[in-house]
Design a protein around this motif. Sequence first.
Motif, PDB file in Angstrom:
ATOM      1  N   LEU A 100      -3.268  -6.510   0.990  1.00 54.22           N
ATOM      2  CA  LEU A 100      -2.629  -5.204   0.868  1.00 54.22           C
ATOM      3  C   LEU A 100      -1.921  -4.887   2.179  1.00 54.22           C
ATOM      4  CD1 LEU A 100      -5.571  -3.162  -0.732  1.00 54.22           C
ATOM      5  CD2 LEU A 100      -3.759  -4.411  -1.911  1.00 54.22           C
ATOM      6  N   GLN A 101      -0.672  -4.467   2.094  1.00 53.50           N
ATOM      7  CA  GLN A 101       0.088  -4.182   3.315  1.00 53.50           C
ATOM      8  C   GLN A 101       0.627  -2.760   3.289  1.00 53.50           C
ATOM      9  OE1 GLN A 101       2.775  -7.210   4.848  1.00 53.50           O
ATOM     10  NE2 GLN A 101       4.275  -5.628   5.375  1.00 53.50           N
ATOM     11  N   GLY A 102       0.257  -2.017   4.315  1.00 49.80           N
ATOM     12  CA  GLY A 102       0.776  -0.674   4.493  1.00 49.80           C
ATOM     13  C   GLY A 102       1.660  -0.604   5.721  1.00 49.80           C
ATOM     14  N   LYS A 103       1.958   0.610   6.146  1.00 50.60           N
ATOM     15  CA  LYS A 103       2.798   0.785   7.326  1.00 50.60           C
ATOM     16  C   LYS A 103       1.999   0.653   8.619  1.00 50.60           C
ATOM     17  CE  LYS A 103       6.222   3.804   5.116  1.00 50.60           C
ATOM     18  NZ  LYS A 103       6.858   5.152   5.134  1.00 50.60           N
ATOM     19  N   ARG A 104       0.719   1.019   8.564  1.00 50.58           N
ATOM     20  CA  ARG A 104      -0.108   1.023   9.774  1.00 50.58           C
ATOM     21  C   ARG A 104      -1.201  -0.040   9.746  1.00 50.58           C
ATOM     22  NH1 ARG A 104       0.803   5.931   7.892  1.00 50.58           N
ATOM     23  NH2 ARG A 104      -1.204   5.984   6.795  1.00 50.58           N
ATOM     24  N   ILE A 105      -1.718  -0.328   8.563  1.00 53.11           N
ATOM     25  CA  ILE A 105      -2.806  -1.298   8.445  1.00 53.11           C
ATOM     26  C   ILE A 105      -2.524  -2.275   7.313  1.00 53.11           C
ATOM     27  CG2 ILE A 105      -4.559   0.312   9.322  1.00 53.11           C
ATOM     28  CD1 ILE A 105      -5.514   0.583   6.364  1.00 53.11           C
ATOM     29  N   SER A 106      -3.252  -3.369   7.322  1.00 47.45           N
ATOM     30  CA  SER A 106      -3.249  -4.312   6.204  1.00 47.45           C
ATOM     31  C   SER A 106      -4.683  -4.781   5.996  1.00 47.45           C
ATOM     32  CB  SER A 106      -2.323  -5.501   6.483  1.00 47.45           C
ATOM     33  OG  SER A 106      -2.684  -6.153   7.686  1.00 47.45           O
ATOM     34  N   THR A 107      -4.957  -5.274   4.796  1.00 46.63           N
ATOM     35  CA  THR A 107      -6.302  -5.766   4.505  1.00 46.63           C
ATOM     36  C   THR A 107      -6.223  -7.130   3.831  1.00 46.63           C
ATOM     37  OG1 THR A 107      -6.498  -4.812   2.277  1.00 46.63           O
ATOM     38  CG2 THR A 107      -7.087  -3.394   4.134  1.00 46.63           C
ATOM     39  N   VAL A 108      -7.200  -7.972   4.136  1.00 48.77           N
ATOM     40  CA  VAL A 108      -7.361  -9.265   3.474  1.00 48.77           C
ATOM     41  C   VAL A 108      -8.764  -9.297   2.888  1.00 48.77           C
ATOM     42  CG1 VAL A 108      -7.461 -11.771   3.733  1.00 48.77           C
ATOM     43  CG2 VAL A 108      -5.782 -10.447   5.040  1.00 48.77           C
ATOM     44  N   SER A 109      -8.844  -9.435   1.576  1.00 52.35           N
ATOM     45  CA  SER A 109     -10.138  -9.493   0.901  1.00 52.35           C
ATOM     46  C   SER A 109     -10.322 -10.878   0.295  1.00 52.35           C
ATOM     47  CB  SER A 109     -10.222  -8.437  -0.203  1.00 52.35           C
ATOM     48  OG  SER A 109     -10.028  -7.140   0.328  1.00 52.35           O
TER      49      SER A 109
ATOM     50  N   LEU B  27       0.843  -1.194   0.000  1.00 49.72           N
ATOM     51  CA  LEU B  27       0.000   0.000   0.000  1.00 49.72           C
ATOM     52  C   LEU B  27       0.877   1.243   0.000  1.00 49.72           C
ATOM     53  CD1 LEU B  27      -2.950  -0.512   2.525  1.00 49.72           C
ATOM     54  CD2 LEU B  27      -3.132   0.249   0.163  1.00 49.72           C
ATOM     55  N   ALA B  28       0.767   2.049  -1.036  1.00 49.01           N
ATOM     56  CA  ALA B  28       1.469   3.330  -1.039  1.00 49.01           C
ATOM     57  C   ALA B  28       0.924   4.194   0.090  1.00 49.01           C
ATOM     58  CB  ALA B  28       1.280   4.027  -2.378  1.00 49.01           C
ATOM     59  N   GLU B  29       1.757   5.087   0.590  1.00 52.03           N
ATOM     60  CA  GLU B  29       1.378   5.869   1.767  1.00 52.03           C
ATOM     61  C   GLU B  29       0.101   6.674   1.540  1.00 52.03           C
ATOM     62  OE1 GLU B  29       3.378   9.097   4.874  1.00 52.03           O
ATOM     63  OE2 GLU B  29       4.629   7.993   3.449  1.00 52.03           O
ATOM     64  N   ASP B  30      -0.043   7.266   0.347  1.00 55.07           N
ATOM     65  CA  ASP B  30      -1.242   8.068   0.094  1.00 55.07           C
ATOM     66  C   ASP B  30      -2.484   7.191  -0.008  1.00 55.07           C
ATOM     67  OD1 ASP B  30      -0.244   6.967  -2.298  1.00 55.07           O
ATOM     68  OD2 ASP B  30      -1.303   8.454  -3.504  1.00 55.07           O
ATOM     69  N   MET B  31      -2.325   5.990  -0.585  1.00 59.20           N
ATOM     70  CA  MET B  31      -3.459   5.078  -0.696  1.00 59.20           C
ATOM     71  C   MET B  31      -3.855   4.520   0.668  1.00 59.20           C
ATOM     72  SD  MET B  31      -4.209   5.213  -3.862  1.00 59.20           S
ATOM     73  CE  MET B  31      -5.251   3.825  -4.229  1.00 59.20           C
ATOM     74  N   GLU B  32      -2.862   4.262   1.501  1.00 59.32           N
ATOM     75  CA  GLU B  32      -3.158   3.788   2.852  1.00 59.32           C
ATOM     76  C   GLU B  32      -3.947   4.840   3.624  1.00 59.32           C
ATOM     77  OE1 GLU B  32      -0.866   1.677   6.613  1.00 59.32           O
ATOM     78  OE2 GLU B  32       0.269   3.028   5.306  1.00 59.32           O
ATOM     79  N   ALA B  33      -3.562   6.094   3.464  1.00 62.39           N
ATOM     80  CA  ALA B  33      -4.270   7.178   4.146  1.00 62.39           C
ATOM     81  C   ALA B  33      -5.716   7.272   3.662  1.00 62.39           C
ATOM     82  CB  ALA B  33      -3.539   8.501   3.914  1.00 62.39           C
ATOM     83  N   GLN B  34      -5.921   7.112   2.352  1.00 65.56           N
ATOM     84  CA  GLN B  34      -7.283   7.143   1.819  1.00 65.56           C
ATOM     85  C   GLN B  34      -8.114   5.988   2.367  1.00 65.56           C
ATOM     86  OE1 GLN B  34      -8.009   7.972  -2.432  1.00 65.56           O
ATOM     87  NE2 GLN B  34      -5.800   8.282  -2.627  1.00 65.56           N
ATOM     88  N   LEU B  35      -7.500   4.817   2.436  1.00 63.59           N
ATOM     89  CA  LEU B  35      -8.212   3.635   2.921  1.00 63.59           C
ATOM     90  C   LEU B  35      -8.600   3.801   4.385  1.00 63.59           C
ATOM     91  CD1 LEU B  35      -9.088   0.962   1.678  1.00 63.59           C
ATOM     92  CD2 LEU B  35      -6.955  -0.056   2.472  1.00 63.59           C
TER      93      LEU B  35
END
Length: 447
Positions: free
Chosen positions: A155-164, A101-109
Amino acid sequence: AAMRRQLISALAAEVHRIKPDKFPVNTVPLTKLDVSMMHFPGVTAHNFFRGSLDVEKLKASLARVVANNPSLAGRIRSADDGGLEVHYDNSSGCHFYTRALAEDMEAQLEDFDSAKIAQQPLDWEALVEELGIANTGPGPLQIDKDAPLLTATYLQGKRISTVSLSVSHLLGDGATKMNVLKLWDQEFAAPNSTTSLSGREAVEAIDAHVKSAYSAWSQAAMEAFYPHIYEKHVLARDLKQYNMVVVRIKEETMKNIKAAEAKHTEPGAVFSGQDALIAWLGNVLGAKWFAFTVDLRGRAAGLKKDAMGNAFMTWYGTPDRGPGQFSAMDVRNTINTQGRDGALALEEALFSGLEDSIDVNSWVKLQHQPQFGGTFIKQVRAIGSGALPFLFRLNYHVVYQPQKGEYVMYHFGLRNDEAARLQLAWRKLGEDSVNCVSGDELMTMIN
């Protein structure tokens, strides 16, 4: 535009194909109920976690689930008898996508909480597609094509991750998808601890068993109306004339709806919060008849609670006091009689199609909140742009629970006047996270 977003995102993701070492020899015939889900999107949920998860364990544990349930890795093929079957060939397998996850995309999510999903539902759909979160899509995208029946996205970011996880609706319903998610979660925690889901062989027999208590006319009417007449009415509708309303609902509001309904019922009457919600919705929209989805699993000895497939019925009813004068007991009585008194509703459906009706479904009791060795935050849905044009024209209402204390509800197939009334009604109950999307707006998004 939506397809371009998905393609660009998919190219940026790493794809891991999961398939059993050995496929079964026999194909799996799909039932009439399976085929009736032709135009519905893959049953999909997105699970949010704090921090990162062990992606290799996610892959390995899902692979064990697929090995035990190889139809998840099959492909839908046309059968010689005109039906559909799950086949196994060189193209078979499930797709597991991983992406940073790019930082800007993680923030949006992170910013898209339940309230914002309700307020900006098309932006949410676009974000999910831009992130490359895979959805198996509706049936026509799978039949006789190299299209997986199960896709997973991490999806893996710095603060969160998601499993779909997305499972083809031709292969199974919401209960099937949640059972697969539960098995995956269990395999992650304890390798080789799960077994195969039960088969779909008994679904049609149990469906026939329940309907055997209906009158011959009601049985014939149900057979005629769904899915053939139902789909005919839906597909004939002009998308531009219909709207979707999405609302975030607080737990307190759900309790208030039930409490208000209790004031109008006999003392000691027993009904559920969902009964009250259906009655409230029918009154707001002035509906003549209602329908809701019922899980067949566990209703007879032959169909186990973990059966794979589309194992549901639709029960029909009418408000005793007339159109737009619903009581929660109208719904509860339909449940108590297992839909045996649906003749008036079916007559109205055959006469006027979907007009002035409501069809309600709830995911709440089906939902499984996975852990995957991490800290679970919430579970949310996105519909998928490929299926939205169909759903927009349905008189269909579905609710799920992202996390404790709140719900998100989608209302489809609303005329302009109905959409306006429903938004106003939700706001009168104190819900300010509610928005309407028109068919024109949807067409702009997907084009």
